[in-house]
Motif scaffolding. Structure first.
Motif: not given
Length: 310
Positions: A99-123
């Motif tokens: 029900k909330g807004p679209l979410i875009a998790p950017l790689p700002g952590g250590t392993m960044n598993m979710l950002p890498k899965a969505l965007y294919g980059t750690a940058d």
């Protein structure tokens, strides 16, 4: 706390249209996260100023971070970018839900598993541009283990202790890798897991890996989590499986068996070590995992046909 609208682009600079039909863009930035840095908020503002959107950048600070995130969600932007640690990204996605807004998790952590899965980059800058240039609304499935949401994978059992050591080694933190490695060796093989899939017979395994449809190479339909039971015969095999888990196609290993499941019960004689979307944690002696077919909506590029997300 810094909360500012992105500066307007120069009149001579053309503003790019976003790929998705979104106008109000917000981003929360934690400069203290490992992959972020003190200049990230200003750099994000500079990138967003090049796009034809109304943008707000909020710097997360101190004990008020939960309230700042709640305020950002309550403002109901079309999309909320999260540049922070892995745990913060998971928490924001879980709070937003469907029900909330679209979410875009950017790689700002250590392993960044979710950002890498969505965007294919750690940058994170490349991920931000990809979401703006190519992102479309996408429903993300996941799971919940004892109140903790995950959208990529949960590793349960003693081999989970090797994941932090592997990541510390990858990033050159040798002292930290040694500390994690010693802890893993001390805890390894102190007790096997007992698990049940969808109420079936109880079985035993050294570890259980539960993989979301977002990154599973075995799931054809979004009808459950891929449950992979790991049964290494010694510490060397456990290290090899844990080192390759989620990053390589280790499922063909004869020590791993997989099948889909929507509900998983796990028990052990002592507290269960786990890695939830890259975040190490310790569960109780019993845990239940449930599949969420519609967990939250992400802004992410559509994967090419036949291409894996990771």
């Amino acid at each position: 706390m810094t909360d500012a609208s992105a500066p307007a682009a120069s009149p001579d600079t053309p503003r790019h249209a976003l790929h998705a039909s979104v106008r109000r863009v917000a981003i929360v930035v934690n400069p203290l996260s490992g992959g972020v840095g003190p200049q990230a908020a200003a750099e994000a503002e500079a990138i967003l100023s090049l796009y034809d959107c109304e943008a707000t950048v909020t710097t997360l600070e101190g004990p008020g971070i939960p309230d700042q995130i709640a305020t950002a969600l309550a403002a109901s932007p079309d999309v909320l970018f999260v540049l922070a640690g892995d745990g913060t990204a998971r928490s924001v996605a879980a709070q937003a839900g469907m029900k909330g807004p679209l979410i875009a998790p950017l790689p700002g952590g250590t392993m960044n598993m979710l950002p890498k899965a969505l965007y294919g980059t750690a940058d994170w800058k490349a991920a931000l541009r990809r979401a703006l240039d190519e992102g479309e609304p996408m429903v993300v499935a996941g799971g919940v283990v004892e109140g903790e949401a995950f959208y990529c994978a949960a590793i349960l059992g003693s081999p989970a202790l090797w994941a932090p050591a592997r990541e510390a080694m990858r990033t050159g933190k040798l002292k930290l890798a040694w500390m994690y490695g010693r802890r893993a060796l001390k805890r390894a093989f102190t007790g096997r897991l007992r698990y049940s899939l969808d109420g079936g017979d109880k079985r035993r395994a050294e570890a259980l890996v539960l993989i979301s449809p977002l990154i599973s190479k075995a799931m054809v339909k979004c009808d459950g989590l891929e449950a992979a039971a790991m049964n290494p015969s010694d510490a060397a095999q456990a290290f090899r499986l844990a080192a390759h888990a989620l990053f390589d196609d280790w499922r063909h290993d004869p020590n791993v068996t997989t099948r889909p499941a929507r509900w998983i019960g796990v028990a052990a004689r002592s507290k269960i070590p786990a890695v939830i979307d890259g975040e190490p944690m310790l569960l109780g002696r019993e845990a239940a995992v449930t599949f969420q077919p519609r967990a939250f909506r992400a802004l992410a590029p559509r994967p090419p046909a036949g291409e894996d997300s990771l």
